[in-house]
Design a protein around this motif. Structure first.
Motif, PDB file in Angstrom:
ATOM      1  N   UNK A 108       0.845  -1.190   0.000  1.00 37.99           N
ATOM      2  CA  UNK A 108       0.000   0.000   0.000  1.00 37.99           C
ATOM      3  C   UNK A 108       0.882   1.241   0.000  1.00 37.99           C
ATOM      4  N   UNK A 109       0.494   2.233  -0.767  1.00 41.26           N
ATOM      5  CA  UNK A 109       1.169   3.532  -0.747  1.00 41.26           C
ATOM      6  C   UNK A 109       0.280   4.539  -0.031  1.00 41.26           C
ATOM      7  N   UNK A 110       0.907   5.387   0.783  1.00 41.59           N
ATOM      8  CA  UNK A 110       0.184   6.481   1.437  1.00 41.59           C
ATOM      9  C   UNK A 110       0.826   7.785   0.993  1.00 41.59           C
ATOM     10  N   UNK A 111       0.035   8.625   0.372  1.00 39.08           N
ATOM     11  CA  UNK A 111       0.498   9.911  -0.129  1.00 39.08           C
ATOM     12  C   UNK A 111      -0.309  11.019   0.534  1.00 39.08           C
ATOM     13  N   UNK A 112       0.140  12.239   0.357  1.00 37.98           N
ATOM     14  CA  UNK A 112      -0.579  13.364   0.935  1.00 37.98           C
ATOM     15  C   UNK A 112       0.335  14.550   1.119  1.00 37.98           C
ATOM     16  N   UNK A 158      10.058  -9.071  -0.917  1.00 38.69           N
ATOM     17  CA  UNK A 158       8.604  -9.236  -0.829  1.00 38.69           C
ATOM     18  C   UNK A 158       8.207 -10.691  -1.028  1.00 38.69           C
ATOM     19  N   UNK A 159       7.280 -11.168  -0.209  1.00 36.17           N
ATOM     20  CA  UNK A 159       6.755 -12.534  -0.323  1.00 36.17           C
ATOM     21  C   UNK A 159       5.229 -12.474  -0.194  1.00 36.17           C
ATOM     22  N   UNK A 160       4.538 -13.566  -0.497  1.00 37.59           N
ATOM     23  CA  UNK A 160       3.076 -13.590  -0.319  1.00 37.59           C
ATOM     24  C   UNK A 160       2.642 -13.444   1.139  1.00 37.59           C
ATOM     25  N   UNK A 161       3.563 -13.607   2.079  1.00 40.75           N
ATOM     26  CA  UNK A 161       3.221 -13.510   3.505  1.00 40.75           C
ATOM     27  C   UNK A 161       3.608 -12.159   4.109  1.00 40.75           C
ATOM     28  N   UNK A 162       4.340 -11.316   3.361  1.00 43.50           N
ATOM     29  CA  UNK A 162       4.793 -10.037   3.915  1.00 43.50           C
ATOM     30  C   UNK A 162       4.120  -8.879   3.191  1.00 43.50           C
ATOM     31  N   UNK A 163       3.984  -7.773   3.903  1.00 40.28           N
ATOM     32  CA  UNK A 163       3.311  -6.603   3.344  1.00 40.28           C
ATOM     33  C   UNK A 163       4.165  -5.357   3.568  1.00 40.28           C
ATOM     34  N   UNK A 164       3.843  -4.315   2.804  1.00 34.20           N
ATOM     35  CA  UNK A 164       4.634  -3.080   2.847  1.00 34.20           C
ATOM     36  C   UNK A 164       3.723  -1.869   2.791  1.00 34.20           C
ATOM     37  N   UNK A 165       4.047  -0.860   3.596  1.00 34.03           N
ATOM     38  CA  UNK A 165       3.431   0.461   3.485  1.00 34.03           C
ATOM     39  C   UNK A 165       4.511   1.419   3.005  1.00 34.03           C
ATOM     40  N   UNK A 166       4.285   2.050   1.872  1.00 36.41           N
ATOM     41  CA  UNK A 166       5.237   3.009   1.309  1.00 36.41           C
ATOM     42  C   UNK A 166       4.644   4.406   1.457  1.00 36.41           C
ATOM     43  N   UNK A 167       5.297   5.233   2.275  1.00 39.22           N
ATOM     44  CA  UNK A 167       4.874   6.623   2.441  1.00 39.22           C
ATOM     45  C   UNK A 167       5.761   7.488   1.552  1.00 39.22           C
ATOM     46  N   UNK A 168       5.161   8.196   0.608  1.00 38.24           N
ATOM     47  CA  UNK A 168       5.962   8.947  -0.348  1.00 38.24           C
ATOM     48  C   UNK A 168       5.177  10.132  -0.895  1.00 38.24           C
ATOM     49  N   UNK A 169       5.919  11.106  -1.425  1.00 36.05           N
ATOM     50  CA  UNK A 169       5.309  12.214  -2.157  1.00 36.05           C
ATOM     51  C   UNK A 169       5.327  11.951  -3.660  1.00 36.05           C
ATOM     52  N   UNK A 170       6.144  10.996  -4.101  1.00 30.46           N
ATOM     53  CA  UNK A 170       6.494  10.922  -5.509  1.00 30.46           C
ATOM     54  C   UNK A 170       6.061   9.617  -6.164  1.00 30.46           C
ATOM     55  N   UNK A 171       5.460   9.771  -7.325  1.00 34.00           N
ATOM     56  CA  UNK A 171       5.001   8.606  -8.075  1.00 34.00           C
ATOM     57  C   UNK A 171       6.170   7.800  -8.632  1.00 34.00           C
ATOM     58  N   UNK A 172       7.352   8.426  -8.785  1.00 37.73           N
ATOM     59  CA  UNK A 172       8.475   7.732  -9.408  1.00 37.73           C
ATOM     60  C   UNK A 172       8.907   6.516  -8.592  1.00 37.73           C
ATOM     61  N   UNK A 173       8.864   6.609  -7.247  1.00 40.74           N
ATOM     62  CA  UNK A 173       9.210   5.442  -6.435  1.00 40.74           C
ATOM     63  C   UNK A 173       8.184   4.338  -6.644  1.00 40.74           C
ATOM     64  N   UNK A 174       6.932   4.727  -6.829  1.00 39.84           N
ATOM     65  CA  UNK A 174       5.867   3.736  -6.976  1.00 39.84           C
ATOM     66  C   UNK A 174       5.895   3.071  -8.346  1.00 39.84           C
TER      67      UNK A 174
END
Length: 250
Positions: free
Chosen positions: A30-34, A192-208
């Motif tokens: 999941x990405x969180x932007x704002x 990354x695996x099917x059992x692990x999750x990530x939250x990406x907090x960013x301002x920029x679409x380029x990382x995503x």
């Protein structure tokens, strides 16, 4: 994996989070932007138990357990990891000793035997390759004298060593050049695996474009005001946040 319900949090007498609801399942990114000041870093701090922030309402469940009742160190042992926006230096503490203590504390919590010296060094060599970390950096004091990019890369190396269930990357791309960002993103993707999750907090679409989220959230004035797929990040890159602010205030 993670369920956040009606989360309110403040620092001092200022309320920052004003009713966050969030669900993250195993294997999701999941990405969180704002915009600045919307509460993105506060949310990450509350999840890992930063004592500067007070939760005034709501609940957080992590793999079926009440996260808010846990000490910060137990949240880490349960599998939460935060990559800091501004990693701190710890003079006099070598990366080797720091990581060995962290890993063996987690193993003790899990009822496992500690790694011996040769097992640990073998693990370090393996995980250094994931983020292309220079072996000389791994034997220096934690982040002491590191450049901004080296500090961020070192954070991802620590993540690789600890193998968390949920990794929170708080503006890890801040201050990185394109090559360093690629190395960091590649490291995250490899882990990354099917059992692990990530939250990406960013301002920029380029990382995503490198770490591809399934879900993108926009946080504004302490609330998640919009949730969609990765196309939302592209729209923000093109249009900015004003249209979302206008919708939220309308």
């Amino acid at each position: 994996m993670l369920q956040v319900r009606n989360l309110h949090a403040c620092i001092g007498d200022k309320e920052i989070l004003k009713g966050i609801n969030l669900d993250i399942r195993d294997g999701e990114t999941h990405a969180i932007m704002g915009p600045n000041g919307s509460g993105k870093s506060t949310l990450s701090a509350v999840l890992v138990g930063n004592p500067l922030y007070e939760v005034t309402e709501g609940e957080i469940t992590f793999n079926g357990k009440d996260l808010l009742s846990m000490k910060p160190e137990d949240r880490a042992r349960e599998g939460l990891f935060l990559s800091f926006q501004y990693p701190v230096e710890i003079p006099g503490v070598s990366m080797t000793n720091f990581m060995r203590a962290a890993i063996n504390a987690k193993r003790e919590y899990q009822g496992l035997e500690p790694l011996n010296a040769s097992e640990f060094l073998r693990l370090m060599r393996e995980k250094r390759k994931v983020v292309e970390l220079d072996s000389r950096l791994a034997h220096r004091s934690v982040n002491e004298g590191f450049s901004g990019g080296e500090k961020k890369r070192n954070e991802i190396f620590q993540m690789a060593m600890l193998e968390p269930k949920l990794a929170i990357l708080d503006e890890t791309d801040s201050g990185l050049d394109v090559d360093a960002m690629r190395i960091v993103a590649d490291g995250v993707n490899k882990m990354h695996t099917p059992e692990t999750s990530t939250i990406v907090i960013t301002h920029y679409e380029r990382l995503l474009e490198m770490i591809r989220p399934q879900v993108v959230h926009v946080l504004y004035q302490g609330r998640i005001v919009r949730t969609a797929g990765p196309e939302l990040a592209k729209e923000i890159e093109t249009r900015g946040y004003d249209w979302i602010k206008n919708e939220a205030n309308g």
